[in-house]
Design an enzyme around this catalytic site. Sequence first.
Site, PDB file in Angstrom:
ATOM      1  N   ASP A 502      16.996 -31.335 -10.595  1.00  0.00           N
ATOM      2  CA  ASP A 502      17.009 -30.758  -9.257  1.00  0.00           C
ATOM      3  C   ASP A 502      16.248 -29.441  -9.207  1.00  0.00           C
ATOM      4  O   ASP A 502      16.245 -28.668 -10.174  1.00  0.00           O
ATOM      5  CB  ASP A 502      18.465 -30.529  -8.833  1.00  0.00           C
ATOM      6  N   GLU A 555      12.430 -33.394  -9.195  1.00  0.00           N
ATOM      7  CA  GLU A 555      12.377 -33.106  -7.769  1.00  0.00           C
ATOM      8  C   GLU A 555      11.539 -31.834  -7.641  1.00  0.00           C
ATOM      9  O   GLU A 555      12.045 -30.715  -7.733  1.00  0.00           O
ATOM     10  CB  GLU A 555      13.777 -32.887  -7.182  1.00  0.00           C
TER      11      GLU A 555
END
Length: 833
Positions: A502, A555
């Site tokens: 993330d 990401e």
Amino acid sequence: MTARPPSRPHPPHTAPARDATDDSAAGRSGHPATPRPPAAENLTSTQGGGVHGPSAGGPSTGGAPVPRLPLTPRAPAAPGRTEGLPSTFRAARPAQPAAGGHGVRAAAPLSDEDRGRLLDGAHHDPHGLLGAHPVRSGLLIRVLRPGAQRVTVLAKGLRADLLPEGDGLFAGVLPLRTVPDYELLVDYGDHAPTVHDPYRFLPALGELDLHLFGEGRHEELWQALGARIMDHQGVTGTRFTLWAPNARGVRVVGDFNYWDGTGHPMRSLGSSGVWELFLPGIGAGELYKFEITRPDGTKTMRADPMARRTECPPATASVVDASHHRWTDEDWMARRGERPVHEAPFSVYEVHLPSWRPGLTYRQLAEQLPAYVKDLGFTHVEFMPVCEHPFGGSWGYQVTGFYAPTARMGTPDDFRQLIDALHRAGIGVLMDWVPAHFPRDDWALAEFDGRPLYEHQDPARAAHPDWGTLEFDYGRTEVRNFLVANAVYWCEEFHIDGLRVDAVASMLYLDYSREDGGWTPNVHGGREDLDAVAFLQEMNATVYRRCPGVVTIAEESTAWDGVTRATHHAGPGGFGGLGFGLKWNMGWMHDSLGYVAKEPVHRKYHHGEMTFSMIYAYSENYVLPISHDEVVHGKRALVSKMPGDWWQQRANHRAYLGFMWAHPGKQLLFMGQEFAQGAEWAESHGPDWWLLDPSYEAEADHRGVRDLVRDLNRHYAAAPALWERDTDPAGFSWIDGEASEDNVFSFLRFAADGSPLISVTNFSPVVRHAYRLGVPDHVPAWREVLNTDDPRYGGSGVTNPGPLTTEPTPWNGRTASVSTVLPPLASLWLRPS
């Protein structure tokens, strides 16, 4: 701090404790109730043997819990006060202890400095003061047992009473030349357990572990730090280890000593910054924390950063744990690495486990989730973060327990059971992993030992400007080791098949969300965080080396060069690749959603937003994500983004999915979007499953979309042209990417053997008859294998039922073509007939 537990029942053979009314009366009178003494090793063992079986006081993963002896002491005869120790645990210090019987002589008293530091929890080497030590006149044994009235040393042929020194200290010099395998009989007045002395044991952590950790190369760090049940010198117990280099002292506290660590100080292992203590008799299910004395002398109670199990939030204690799960996914693990992920089918269903079916445990999810995902044909599930986190509203993205799955749905072994069940169903498991930042909770990682430790030393660099959290110090060897080993831990200990990392962009740039003047350039004057780059490269290299078949996914929302390039291949900027296997294509997501949100009449002016992705489609290995982030916070659910009435919204939704599944790149779809849920997702109640209730009048509309998703995945898996060459430009060719007036996109996909598939999407609400497409001339005829306008999916039923014959009519720059009927707001897939 966790509240003290209630008193435990006395086993039949134990002397009764004081009447409860005595304690309550003392409480009412305003005087403190008599405290509980430590019970770290309160299982009676046989002479020369170890303690066996799990201790009581919490859930046990193996066998029935062993009853605990209650440890309610009577107050010492002459209560007094000493700085740093509760007065209820103190007795007046004798000026000159008298010699005891059985040849026990008085020991030389501790110096005032050592005594004060030991009792205050600020001594670096309590084992040098406590335990057994040869001296010129015999064997000195000293123990610290707050609340005890008498302590007797037991060994083969030996029974000797130690002499009280006050403050819970007992000592004596025994006429022995060597250290026997001794135990302690500790008399608290109303009961007298026989226990092992924690301070007679050698360190239970080896020099190689410390060396590797100091170098930042301990790839199995969870085996070295934290709480680990083990046999040590023939005795079963738990080894507690903690990295706290700035601490003046560390003590273990927990249910086993009624959250008073006076009797359980840890020792510092040289210059490593690691503290260690082996506690005999402590087993699975025990709650614990570490009491740390900061450099300024103040104290802080902290959860274990390496805890492999935690209490269920909002409680914050760590839990001693050992796995007893027996894996049954051998076939899956053996074959998961047979085909590189970028050359394999990869269709992901993203799930927020606590809200997918609210209230289900991991084991209940194991009975339902695999069947649902397999029925829809997804190859993988992706769990939003499962690491322990205090605030459910963060969806798991503010982690405090990096090594523990959240206890909201069960134990770590329960989580293993869920993964095992998914693997047996042929479904891979991806997990969101958050090494970018952590919250500021004062019982977790922030200023862990009184100074910045896991976060950067520079407060401006440590503070994350968007989320109010702290960023890791990737340049610190031990912190980098903590995170790299954590990635390996989930892959090896839980058989995770992939990590979606993330917020990578927030890690890569020093100026991320920071104003001019609010950041410091790197040594080259640039904005790149060189420490974060090195960390990500090391993490990826380590995971791919140790865990064949695992994929890492970034990401990353910028145009950073080489996110999925190998770490040893330098790019134009001079950096080696970051080493990820796949990257979320945030640009495609943003552009395509912007396009379909427009009214069809305006789409021709935005045609390039749908074709632009092919300009950079092969710069990285991409995943096309329609994730949770796109269906929350006012962004609306996928079907609700679409213009028009309800029929047109669903038709747009279906056409978009057909386009997405055919576009180069893997695909990810968040839960609820597979059946066109109209409302935004909320973690409080999850997907609107009632839309699929047969009694609901519009149930068929939602079921039709879910049926389409099932067929998309089925045809996708059966067509290598859609996944075998996702990263190879030779696997794609436009038929017509410029039909902006028609709102039509048509292209060819090719498998490794050259077999083709045609995808055509009509993003206008009109039927286009005799719509000609240029096609390869070596294919004599084509058949329609998927049409999102099929009545089964809720469409109008405009189809191409028969073979479409290839005609020698030049079109779209090709020598042959076919004439088709394009349904309104629909995608078609054609394969050779």
